[in-house]
Design a protein around this motif. Structure first.
Motif, mmCIF file in Angstrom:
data_model
loop_
_atom_site.group_PDB
_atom_site.id
_atom_site.type_symbol
_atom_site.label_atom_id
_atom_site.label_comp_id
_atom_site.label_asym_id
_atom_site.label_seq_id
_atom_site.Cartn_x
_atom_site.Cartn_y
_atom_site.Cartn_z
ATOM 1 N N GLU A 29 0.042 -5.504 -6.145
ATOM 2 C CA GLU A 29 -0.990 -5.941 -5.218
ATOM 3 C C GLU A 29 -2.376 -5.827 -5.845
ATOM 4 O O GLU A 29 -3.272 -6.603 -5.511
ATOM 5 N N LYS A 30 -2.579 -4.868 -6.742
ATOM 6 C CA LYS A 30 -3.876 -4.731 -7.381
ATOM 7 C C LYS A 30 -4.189 -5.945 -8.235
ATOM 8 O O LYS A 30 -5.341 -6.331 -8.391
ATOM 9 N N LYS A 31 -3.167 -6.547 -8.823
ATOM 10 C CA LYS A 31 -3.380 -7.735 -9.642
ATOM 11 C C LYS A 31 -3.740 -8.946 -8.800
ATOM 12 O O LYS A 31 -4.212 -9.947 -9.321
ATOM 13 N N LYS A 32 -3.476 -8.852 -7.493
ATOM 14 C CA LYS A 32 -3.716 -10.001 -6.631
ATOM 15 C C LYS A 32 -4.959 -9.838 -5.772
ATOM 16 O O LYS A 32 -5.147 -10.573 -4.816
ATOM 17 N N VAL A 33 -5.829 -8.874 -6.090
ATOM 18 C CA VAL A 33 -6.998 -8.629 -5.258
ATOM 19 C C VAL A 33 -7.914 -9.844 -5.265
ATOM 20 O O VAL A 33 -8.395 -10.294 -4.233
ATOM 21 N N LYS A 34 -8.134 -10.406 -6.459
ATOM 22 C CA LYS A 34 -8.989 -11.578 -6.550
ATOM 23 C C LYS A 34 -8.402 -12.759 -5.802
ATOM 24 O O LYS A 34 -9.099 -13.528 -5.145
ATOM 25 N N GLU A 35 -7.086 -12.900 -5.886
ATOM 26 C CA GLU A 35 -6.422 -14.011 -5.208
ATOM 27 C C GLU A 35 -6.454 -13.821 -3.697
ATOM 28 O O GLU A 35 -6.624 -14.776 -2.936
ATOM 29 N N GLU A 36 -6.317 -12.550 -3.223
ATOM 30 C CA GLU A 36 -6.286 -12.299 -1.795
ATOM 31 C C GLU A 36 -7.633 -12.609 -1.152
ATOM 32 O O GLU A 36 -7.700 -12.973 0.011
ATOM 33 N N LYS A 37 -8.731 -12.437 -1.911
ATOM 34 C CA LYS A 37 -10.036 -12.657 -1.329
ATOM 35 C C LYS A 37 -10.247 -14.109 -0.949
ATOM 36 O O LYS A 37 -11.111 -14.411 -0.128
ATOM 37 N N THR A 38 -9.504 -15.030 -1.555
ATOM 38 C CA THR A 38 -9.648 -16.433 -1.218
ATOM 39 C C THR A 38 -8.911 -16.807 0.056
ATOM 40 O O THR A 38 -9.132 -17.891 0.582
ATOM 41 N N LEU A 39 -8.046 -15.951 0.545
ATOM 42 C CA LEU A 39 -7.277 -16.255 1.734
ATOM 43 C C LEU A 39 -8.087 -15.961 2.985
ATOM 44 O O LEU A 39 -8.863 -15.003 3.021
ATOM 45 N N PRO A 40 -7.928 -16.760 4.053
ATOM 46 C CA PRO A 40 -8.539 -16.415 5.327
ATOM 47 C C PRO A 40 -7.963 -15.099 5.862
ATOM 48 O O PRO A 40 -6.868 -14.685 5.479
ATOM 49 N N PRO A 41 -8.691 -14.416 6.749
ATOM 50 C CA PRO A 41 -8.213 -13.113 7.242
ATOM 51 C C PRO A 41 -6.827 -13.167 7.869
ATOM 52 O O PRO A 41 -6.010 -12.266 7.655
ATOM 53 N N LEU A 42 -6.545 -14.225 8.647
ATOM 54 C CA LEU A 42 -5.240 -14.308 9.293
ATOM 55 C C LEU A 42 -4.117 -14.433 8.269
ATOM 56 O O LEU A 42 -3.078 -13.764 8.379
ATOM 57 N N LEU A 43 -4.306 -15.279 7.265
ATOM 58 C CA LEU A 43 -3.286 -15.420 6.222
ATOM 59 C C LEU A 43 -3.181 -14.156 5.379
ATOM 60 O O LEU A 43 -2.094 -13.801 4.913
ATOM 61 N N ARG A 44 -4.301 -13.469 5.187
ATOM 62 C CA ARG A 44 -4.273 -12.235 4.417
ATOM 63 C C ARG A 44 -3.471 -11.155 5.139
ATOM 64 O O ARG A 44 -2.734 -10.389 4.530
ATOM 65 N N LEU A 45 -3.603 -11.103 6.459
ATOM 66 C CA LEU A 45 -2.858 -10.111 7.227
ATOM 67 C C LEU A 45 -1.377 -10.464 7.343
ATOM 68 O O LEU A 45 -0.528 -9.575 7.405
ATOM 69 N N SER A 46 -1.091 -11.742 7.390
ATOM 70 C CA SER A 46 0.303 -12.161 7.540
ATOM 71 C C SER A 46 1.040 -12.267 6.218
ATOM 72 O O SER A 46 2.255 -12.482 6.214
ATOM 73 N N ARG A 47 0.346 -12.093 5.099
ATOM 74 C CA ARG A 47 1.022 -12.240 3.823
ATOM 75 C C ARG A 47 2.025 -11.120 3.542
ATOM 76 O O ARG A 47 3.136 -11.408 3.041
ATOM 77 N N PRO A 48 1.709 -9.817 3.790
ATOM 78 C CA PRO A 48 2.718 -8.777 3.502
ATOM 79 C C PRO A 48 4.055 -8.993 4.197
ATOM 80 O O PRO A 48 5.098 -8.972 3.537
ATOM 81 N N PRO A 49 4.096 -9.229 5.534
ATOM 82 C CA PRO A 49 5.409 -9.525 6.126
ATOM 83 C C PRO A 49 6.012 -10.826 5.620
ATOM 84 O O PRO A 49 7.236 -10.949 5.528
ATOM 85 N N ALA A 50 5.159 -11.809 5.263
ATOM 86 C CA ALA A 50 5.693 -13.065 4.725
ATOM 87 C C ALA A 50 6.374 -12.830 3.376
ATOM 88 O O ALA A 50 7.437 -13.402 3.101
#
Length: 299
Positions: A29-50
């Motif tokens: 997940e640390k490697k994806k910090v930059k990538e996660e910042k581009t996601l909207p908040p809703l998609l960012r929250l729903s990504r772990p269960p996805a």
């Protein structure tokens, strides 16, 4: 029924954070910090269960069931600049589908009485449809916003690249010069991707055409075609780029004028819904009070 729904909601509230902080968090997940910042908040929250659902095989199942739609989703994600797979996107939709249905069903069950139980499944279906549609709407909005950012930056980037070429750099070196300026924008990301393709052996015209297909802006498509034609005919690229830059600038100004002309018509609905009722209330309330004090029958 109420107890079952409450138990299910408590289970979701406990299990999902646990999955996020134990199973899905860590070095990856640390490697994806930059990538996660581009996601909207809703998609960012729903990504772990996805991601968890994708590990269970649901993403692969959806990709095999809908191959044509998967290619369309991949193009849409690339156009929006999101580095997520179609399988993860499908799992996000599935998670929000069931979560919205569960929440709407639970809330409706707690609010309605015995006589209106038919509204419970209706509310669940409507919420499920809306929740499953949210990722697609968000990705579409991101794609449109990214397209506008690229459209604004293209004319000036072409001017800078043409200036660098007049200074003695070739086309690839001029694009690398623009990328190394440190300007963070979607256009710089696309130019960087085009440079990587050229470093892997893709010819210049093909790399430009690939970039035009990704961003889907007709002005840049015409620019790529003009560069390809100029390369075939041996025409100077600097003059071609200057002409195309002027054309793109004119197209941008025309788009701005079109939006400005649409502004009055877009203001009619807010005025009719919010401003005019407030004006009528402000004007008619004193008249109503005076008529009521005078004993005048109102209705």
């Amino acid at each position: 029924m109420k107890q079952t729904i409450l138990y299910a909601m408590i289970f979701m509230a406990i299990v999902l954070p646990t999955l996020f902080f134990t199973v899905l968090s860590g070095d990856k997940e640390k490697k994806k910090v930059k990538e996660e910042k581009t996601l909207p908040p809703l998609l960012r929250l729903s990504r772990p269960p996805a991601v968890f659902f994708e590990l269970l095989g649901f993403g692969t199942l959806f990709r095999k069931l809908f191959p044509e739609h998967t290619r369309f989703v991949q193009q849409k994600l690339d156009f929006a600049g999101l580095r997520i797979s179609p399988g993860t996107f499908y799992c996000m939709q599935m998670f929000l589908f069931f979560l919205s249905a569960l929440l709407a069903t639970g809330i409706t069950t707690l609010l309605v009485d015995e006589e209106n139980r038919i509204s419970i499944p209706i509310a669940g279906l409507i919420a499920a449809f809306m929740g499953g549609s949210l990722p697609g709407i968000l990705v579409g909005n991101l794609a449109q916003e990214r397209q506008m950012q690229i459209l604004r930056a293209i004319p000036y980037s072409i001017d800078l690249i043409a200036s660098a070429m007049r200074g003695g750099l070739d086309f690839s070196a001029a694009i690398r010069f623009y990328v190394n300026l440190g300007i963070r924008s979607p256009l710089v990301d696309e130019y960087s991707r085009m440079l990587r393709e050229m470093e892997l052996g893709v010819i210049r015209t093909t790399a430009l055409q690939n970039m035009a297909e990704r961003i889907k802006i007709k002005e840049f498509t015409s620019f790529a075609s003009a560069v390809a034609l100029g390369t075939e005919l041996g025409a100077p690229l600097t003059e071609t780029m200057e002409i195309q830059g002027d054309e793109m600038r004119k197209a941008r100004f025309a788009l701005a004028e079109t939006k400005a002309q649409r502004a009055p018509s877009l203001m009619l609905l807010p005025m009719a819904l919010f401003i005019l009722p407030a004006v009528f209330i402000t004007i008619l309330t004193p008249v109503f009070l005076k008529m009521k004090e005078a004993g005048v029958p109102l209705f």
